[in-house]
Design an enzyme around this catalytic site. Structure first.
Site, PDB file in Angstrom:
ATOM      1  N   TYR A 131       0.861  -1.182   0.000  1.00 10.33           N
ATOM      2  CA  TYR A 131       0.000   0.000   0.000  1.00 10.33           C
ATOM      3  C   TYR A 131       0.894   1.228   0.000  1.00 10.33           C
ATOM      4  CZ  TYR A 131      -3.425   3.454   1.643  1.00 10.33           C
ATOM      5  OH  TYR A 131      -4.236   4.561   1.774  1.00 10.33           O
ATOM      6  N   ASP A 189       9.314   3.017  -0.475  1.00 10.59           N
ATOM      7  CA  ASP A 189       8.282   3.642   0.338  1.00 10.59           C
ATOM      8  C   ASP A 189       8.565   3.247   1.786  1.00 10.59           C
ATOM      9  OD1 ASP A 189       6.097   4.436   1.746  1.00 10.59           O
ATOM     10  OD2 ASP A 189       4.607   3.605   0.367  1.00 10.59           O
ATOM     11  N   LYS A 201       4.467   9.103   8.670  1.00 15.11           N
ATOM     12  CA  LYS A 201       4.257   8.507   9.989  1.00 15.11           C
ATOM     13  C   LYS A 201       5.253   9.001  11.045  1.00 15.11           C
ATOM     14  CE  LYS A 201       1.205   5.136   8.159  1.00 15.11           C
ATOM     15  NZ  LYS A 201       1.105   4.251   7.031  1.00 15.11           N
TER      16      LYS A 201
HETATM   17  C1  LIG Z   1       0.435   4.740   5.669  1.00 19.92           C
HETATM   18  C2  LIG Z   1       1.193   4.495   4.423  1.00 19.92           C
HETATM   19  C3  LIG Z   1       1.127   5.374   3.331  1.00 19.92           C
HETATM   20  C4  LIG Z   1       0.156   6.510   3.273  1.00 19.92           C
HETATM   21  O1  LIG Z   1       0.376   7.462   4.239  1.00 19.92           O
HETATM   22  P1  LIG Z   1      -0.840   8.456   4.644  1.00 19.92           P
HETATM   23  O2  LIG Z   1      -0.204   9.408   5.584  1.00 19.92           O
HETATM   24  O3  LIG Z   1      -1.885   7.569   5.245  1.00 19.92           O
HETATM   25  O4  LIG Z   1      -1.315   9.091   3.391  1.00 19.92           O
HETATM   26  C5  LIG Z   1       1.990   5.163   2.275  1.00 19.92           C
HETATM   27  N1  LIG Z   1       2.845   4.125   2.270  1.00 19.92           N
HETATM   28  C6  LIG Z   1       2.913   3.257   3.281  1.00 19.92           C
HETATM   29  C7  LIG Z   1       3.902   2.153   3.229  1.00 19.92           C
HETATM   30  C8  LIG Z   1       2.073   3.398   4.377  1.00 19.92           C
HETATM   31  O5  LIG Z   1       2.100   2.495   5.359  1.00 19.92           O
END
Ligand SMILES: *Cc1c(COP(=O)(O)O)cnc(C)c1O
Length: 427
Positions: free
Chosen positions: A143, A238, A266
């Site tokens: 994701y 990511d 995060k």
């Molecule tokens: C949470 C997450 C996102 C998206 O971040 P948001 O702040 O919710 O838009 C993107 N990549 C990864 C791996 C994530 O866990």
């Protein structure tokens, strides 16, 4: 016991789609109405009815120090007196950028945004701008936020609700995204052989946390670096979850692989809304105003978000943080594994550092197909038993469990007692 939460949820559904501002929170996958949270401290949450929980969601990753850490709260309390947003450059942003560059090995230039979604969207646009190519490769069950190009065979809520793509994403755009099985290097080789001259970037969660946790094969990650280099596509890590969680330099330091671009989020916000993307200077210089790839944000680099993030990163810079997390996480996950075994429940425990998952499965889980084969009914029952006893887990088998420095051995011991009871009740 849950009267106030239930009342709030009913009211929320009147005014907010599904009653929540992010889908997985609604608890649909586990068949519960969510507790509404009123307060948090350390590893504890209190709901609107006054019930307390040991929190393993950690706001889906950011709260690695635990909730309401005094350093973060004090820094924010001071900062807020100076105003909440200026829409102009600040010293805090420079400090943040300098710190990120010093901690994350492959980043020499970084831009702040407001969420992980913005970070990945912007990194993809930059990669397309830099290469003049259209296609991207991602992996099933990973994701990367809810940007149009990335909602194909995605993890997290998209997996929880079984949505293969999303209405609203133009087919022409979705066709530019190639989604492949995680840990399957031959599939990636084949995709590069067929489409290599039009692949702008390969984006990956180096340790996936959004199909539950899956452990990457190191040869797979190294193979991706080699393939993207030889086809002149950008490798995007990511690290929205793994950044500052697996080590001060994230998964790229942990596995010693340098991506071209990195997405962060995060943890760098310390619980405030933040994201960032960065990488090699030659690519990042293509962004406006130096270059021609446009990207912007009214609240980007917000002083409060920078303050909470800096306070968090400074604490993570201390030497024994990651070994403490490793030891506590080991205690929790090996404990869960042996308790399940004792109760005769087949489980698979996947863990890297302070992120891990428990799958109710008797076969190893190394990709999304494996994760989907796990027993979701058992998970649902386990989830309810744990919640009843005061353990707050992510309400889906396709999410990770996150430890923080506030999870003491005592709290982990309590959690294991509850888990033992939960496993025995599943028979
Ligand atoms: C949470 C997450 C996102 C998206 O971040 P948001 O702040 O919710 O838009 C993107 N990549 C990864 C791996 C994530 O866990």
């Amino acid at each position: 016991m849950k009267a106030k939460s239930q009342e709030l949820f009913e009211k929320a559904k009147k005014y907010i789609p599904g009653g929540v501002n992010s889908p997985v929170r609604a608890g649909k996958a586990v068949g519960i109405d969510p507790p509404f949270i009123a307060r948090a401290q350390g590893c504890a949450l209190w709901d609107a009815d006054g019930n307390t929980y040991i929190d393993y969601v950690s706001s889906w990753g950011p709260m690695i120090l635990g909730h309401a850490h005094p350093d973060v709260i004090n820094a924010l309390t001071e900062a807020i007196q100076r105003g909440t947003s200026y829409g102009a450059p600040t010293e805090l942003e420079v400090e943040m950028a300098e710190l990120i560059v010093s901690m994350v090995p492959s980043i020499d230039h970084v831009r702040m945004v407001n969420s992980g979604t913005e970070a990945t969207m912007s990194a993809i646009r930059l990669a397309r701008g830099v290469t003049g190519r259209n296609k991207i490769i991602k992996f099933d069950g990973c994701y990367h936020g809810h940007g149009d190009s990335l909602l194909v065979e995605a993890g997290s809520g998209v997996a929880t609700f079984g949505i293969p793509g999303s209405p609203g994403v133009p087919g022409d755009l979705a066709r530019q995204t190639i989604s492949l099985p995680f840990n399957d290097l031959p599939a990636v080789e084949e995709a590069f052989q067929r489409f290599g001259d039009d692949i702008a970037a390969l984006i990956i969660e180096p340790v996936p946390g959004n199909m539950g946790v899956v452990v990457p094969d190191i040869n797979f990650l190294q193979g991706l670096r080699e393939l993207t280099t030889s086809y002149q596509s950008l490798l995007i890590f990511d690290e929205v979850i793994t950044g500052f969680r697996l080590s001060g330099g994230g998964a790229q330091e942990f596995y010693d692989i340098a991506p071209d671009l990195t997405c962060l989020g995060k943890i760098i916000g310390g619980g405030l809304p933040v994201g960032a993307f960065g990488g090699k200077r030659e690519f990042m210089e293509r962004l406006a105003p130096e270059g021609d790839v446009y990207q912007a944000g009214t609240l980007s680099g917000n002083p409060l978000a920078m303050t909470a993030g800096l306070a968090t990163l400074h604490l993570l810079h201390k030497s024994d943080v990651y070994s403490t997390l490793e030891q506590r996480s080991q205690m929790l996950f090996s404990g869960l594994e042996s308790l399940a075994e004792k109760a005769g429940i087949p489980v698979v425990v996947n863990r890297v550092g302070s992120m891990g998952s428990l799958f109710f499965s008797d076969a190893p889980v190394s990709d999304f197909a494996g994760a989907k084969k796990s027993d979701r009914d058992l998970f649902k029952k386990y989830y309810s038993r744990m919640l009843e006893q005061g353990v707050y887990l992510a309400p889906s088998p396709f999410e990770a469990t996150f430890l923080s420095l506030a999870h003491t051995e005592e709290m982990i011991g309590k959690t294991l007692d509850f888990a033992g009871k939960a496993f025995r009740s599943l028979l």
